[in-house]
Design an enzyme around this catalytic site. Structure first.
Site, PDB file in Angstrom:
ATOM      1  N   GLY A  10      -8.592  -2.688  -0.121  1.00 16.76           N
ATOM      2  CA  GLY A  10      -7.535  -3.471  -0.779  1.00 16.76           C
ATOM      3  C   GLY A  10      -8.088  -4.787  -1.296  1.00 16.76           C
ATOM      4  N   GLY A 103     -12.996  -4.863   4.095  1.00 23.02           N
ATOM      5  CA  GLY A 103     -12.386  -4.943   5.419  1.00 23.02           C
ATOM      6  C   GLY A 103     -13.106  -4.045   6.407  1.00 23.02           C
ATOM      7  N   GLU A 104     -12.439  -3.732   7.492  1.00 21.56           N
ATOM      8  CA  GLU A 104     -13.081  -2.995   8.580  1.00 21.56           C
ATOM      9  C   GLU A 104     -13.623  -1.648   8.117  1.00 21.56           C
ATOM     10  OE1 GLU A 104     -13.356  -0.794  12.435  1.00 21.56           O
ATOM     11  OE2 GLU A 104     -11.987  -0.318  10.825  1.00 21.56           O
ATOM     12  N   GLY A 105     -12.866  -0.945   7.262  1.00 23.60           N
ATOM     13  CA  GLY A 105     -13.300   0.366   6.778  1.00 23.60           C
ATOM     14  C   GLY A 105     -14.572   0.254   5.947  1.00 23.60           C
ATOM     15  N   ASP A 128      -5.161  -9.584   6.060  1.00 19.31           N
ATOM     16  CA  ASP A 128      -4.593  -9.336   7.390  1.00 19.31           C
ATOM     17  C   ASP A 128      -5.290 -10.114   8.507  1.00 19.31           C
ATOM     18  OD1 ASP A 128      -2.778  -7.585   6.315  1.00 19.31           O
ATOM     19  OD2 ASP A 128      -3.948  -5.791   6.753  1.00 19.31           O
ATOM     20  N   ILE A 274       2.770  -9.312  -3.458  1.00 16.81           N
ATOM     21  CA  ILE A 274       2.759 -10.715  -3.925  1.00 16.81           C
ATOM     22  C   ILE A 274       1.800 -11.523  -3.057  1.00 16.81           C
ATOM     23  CG2 ILE A 274       4.197 -12.818  -3.992  1.00 16.81           C
ATOM     24  CD1 ILE A 274       6.539 -10.985  -4.769  1.00 16.81           C
ATOM     25  N   GLN A 275       1.739 -11.141  -1.759  1.00 17.06           N
ATOM     26  CA  GLN A 275       0.875 -11.876  -0.819  1.00 17.06           C
ATOM     27  C   GLN A 275      -0.606 -11.671  -1.098  1.00 17.06           C
ATOM     28  OE1 GLN A 275       2.818 -11.080   3.381  1.00 17.06           O
ATOM     29  NE2 GLN A 275       3.428  -9.562   1.893  1.00 17.06           N
ATOM     30  N   ARG A 276      -0.927 -10.644  -1.852  1.00 17.47           N
ATOM     31  CA  ARG A 276      -2.338 -10.307  -2.079  1.00 17.47           C
ATOM     32  C   ARG A 276      -2.828 -10.755  -3.447  1.00 17.47           C
ATOM     33  NH1 ARG A 276      -3.513  -4.217  -0.228  1.00 17.47           N
ATOM     34  NH2 ARG A 276      -4.057  -3.913  -2.388  1.00 17.47           N
TER      35      ARG A 276
HETATM   36  O1  F6P Z   1      -4.681  -5.827   2.408  1.00 20.29           O
HETATM   37  C1  F6P Z   1      -4.288  -5.327   3.670  1.00 20.29           C
HETATM   38  C2  F6P Z   1      -3.063  -4.599   3.580  1.00 20.29           C
HETATM   39  O2  F6P Z   1      -2.533  -5.658   3.089  1.00 20.29           O
HETATM   40  C3  F6P Z   1      -2.084  -4.173   4.607  1.00 20.29           C
HETATM   41  O3  F6P Z   1      -1.457  -5.155   5.357  1.00 20.29           O
HETATM   42  C4  F6P Z   1      -1.128  -3.388   3.771  1.00 20.29           C
HETATM   43  O4  F6P Z   1      -0.360  -2.551   4.464  1.00 20.29           O
HETATM   44  C5  F6P Z   1      -2.042  -2.680   2.867  1.00 20.29           C
HETATM   45  O5  F6P Z   1      -3.111  -3.545   2.646  1.00 20.29           O
HETATM   46  C6  F6P Z   1      -1.442  -2.130   1.633  1.00 20.29           C
HETATM   47  O6  F6P Z   1      -2.414  -1.843   0.702  1.00 20.29           O
HETATM   48  P1  F6P Z   1      -2.307  -0.752  -0.427  1.00 20.29           P
HETATM   49  O7  F6P Z   1      -0.929  -0.808  -0.970  1.00 20.29           O
HETATM   50  O8  F6P Z   1      -3.343  -1.154  -1.411  1.00 20.29           O
HETATM   51  O9  F6P Z   1      -2.601   0.569   0.201  1.00 20.29           O
END
Ligand code: F6P
Length: 343
Positions: A10, A103-105, A128, A274-276
């Protein structure tokens, strides 16, 4: 030397600040060149790449949200099956070391590549804030600022209408955004995935507010929060091919339940992506830039299998294995601090 960089998983505010810092440090300190693979591991396997120059264009991406390289997700089985292709592509492009931002993945993938002879340095990212082995990931501060701003705005409309407003924030497995935004925004109750909630407790807190003359309430809910068994009907979402849970609207479910149990007027706001999006905060620009500088240096020095991490005030290198396998969850005592302010 020639370094490569990619962004995977993400997106998150600050990715471009890392890319910029990698390119500028590689060029300024070592005279190294840098290329970027597009759309994460997918672009690496398909050999979609472009040169990144230390020029005015790169200089200006500091403020830009998202990632200029694009991002993507690749199933671990396909990723592992592509090892020879990855090695061949990197050899063809004369890449000496890869910097993987994710991220972790993604960091798990980076560790696996390093274990299989590909020189890789990791950079932890996610709004997160759940990557182990680092105090903070960039993107988190921006997400918390966006969510806090939203909660600030919800206060005035909730108060005017004597309503309970539920705000659902991101947080698939962990409640860091909910915890911080709930505290910064003065939410009257916060629920996180780490601590199953009883909706009766939320109702009690809201009723207490109304009885005391504070006739409105804000409840901050992490999207991955779950009720205590037997306290409320709610079915969890399915899991996708990457093992990611899809969400079934816990914020709305809590809102409906509060309305039914108390009779108060309730509305739910889901902040979602919006948070991203958008420009990173100053804190995230600085953290992302510092990660980029250290990652370029580590890659140049051949420190494969390592990941940059924030420890207190310092950026340090940690083995990638410390950053994967287990998420950094909200500790009980941090949630207890928030609980002290509920109601
Ligand atoms: O970026 C982390 C995360 O924000 C999670 O909290 C959220 O559930 C997820 O990504 C959603 O990402 P996507 O809609 O891209 O699968």
């Amino acid at each position: 030397m020639r370094l490569a960089v990619l962004t995977s998983g993400g997106d998150c505010p600050g990715l471009n600040a890392v890319i910029r810092a990698v390119v500028r440090t590689a060029s300024n300190e070592f005279g190294d060149t840098v290329l970027g693979y597009e759309d994460g591991w997918v672009g690496l396997m398909e050999d979609r790449r472009r040169d990144l120059y230390d020029d005015a264009e790169i200089d200006r991406i500091l403020l830009r949200g998202g990632t200029i390289l694009g991002t993507g997700r690749l199933h671990p089985d396909k990723f592992k099956a592509g090892l020879d292709q990855i090695k061949a592509n990197m050899e063809d492009a004369q890449v000496d070391a890869l910097i993987a931002i994710g991220g972790e993945g993604t960091l798990k993938g980076a560790k696996w590549l390093a274990d299989n002879g590909v020189p890789v340095v990791g950079v932890p990212k996610t709004i997160d804030n759940d990557v182990n082995a680092t105090d903070y990931t960039f993107g988190f501060d921006t997400a918390v600022s966006v969510a806090t701003d939203a909660i600030d705005r919800l206060h005035t409309t909730a108060e005017s209408h004597n309503r309970i407003l539920i705000v659902e924030v991101m947080g698939r497995h962990v409640g860091w955004i909910a915890l911080h935004a709930g505290m910064a925004g003065g939410a009257h109750y916060t629920v996180v995935p780490e601590v199953p909630f009883d909706v009766a407790d939320i109702c009690k807190a809201m009723e207490r507010r109304f009885q005391m003359g504070e006739k409105y309430g804000i409840v901050c809910v992490a999207e991955g929060a779950l009720p205590k068994e037997g306290t409320m009907n709610f079915s969890e979402g399915d899991t996708d091919q990457f093992g990611h849970k899809s969400f079934n609207g816990i914020g709305q479910a809590i809102g409906d339940e509060i309305k039914e149990r108390t009779g108060y007027d309730v509305r739910t706001t889901v902040l979602g992506h919006i948070q991203r999006g958008g420009t990173p905060t100053a804190y995230d620009r600085v953290l992302a830039t510092r990660y980029g500088v250290h990652a370029a240096r580590a890659a140049h020095e051949g420190k494969s299998g390592q990941c940059v991490a924030l420890h207190g005030e310092d950026i340090e290198l940690v083995p990638l294995e410390d950053a994967v396998g287990k998420l950094k969850v909200v500790p009980e005592k941090r949630y207890q601090n928030a609980q002290a302010l509920f109601g």
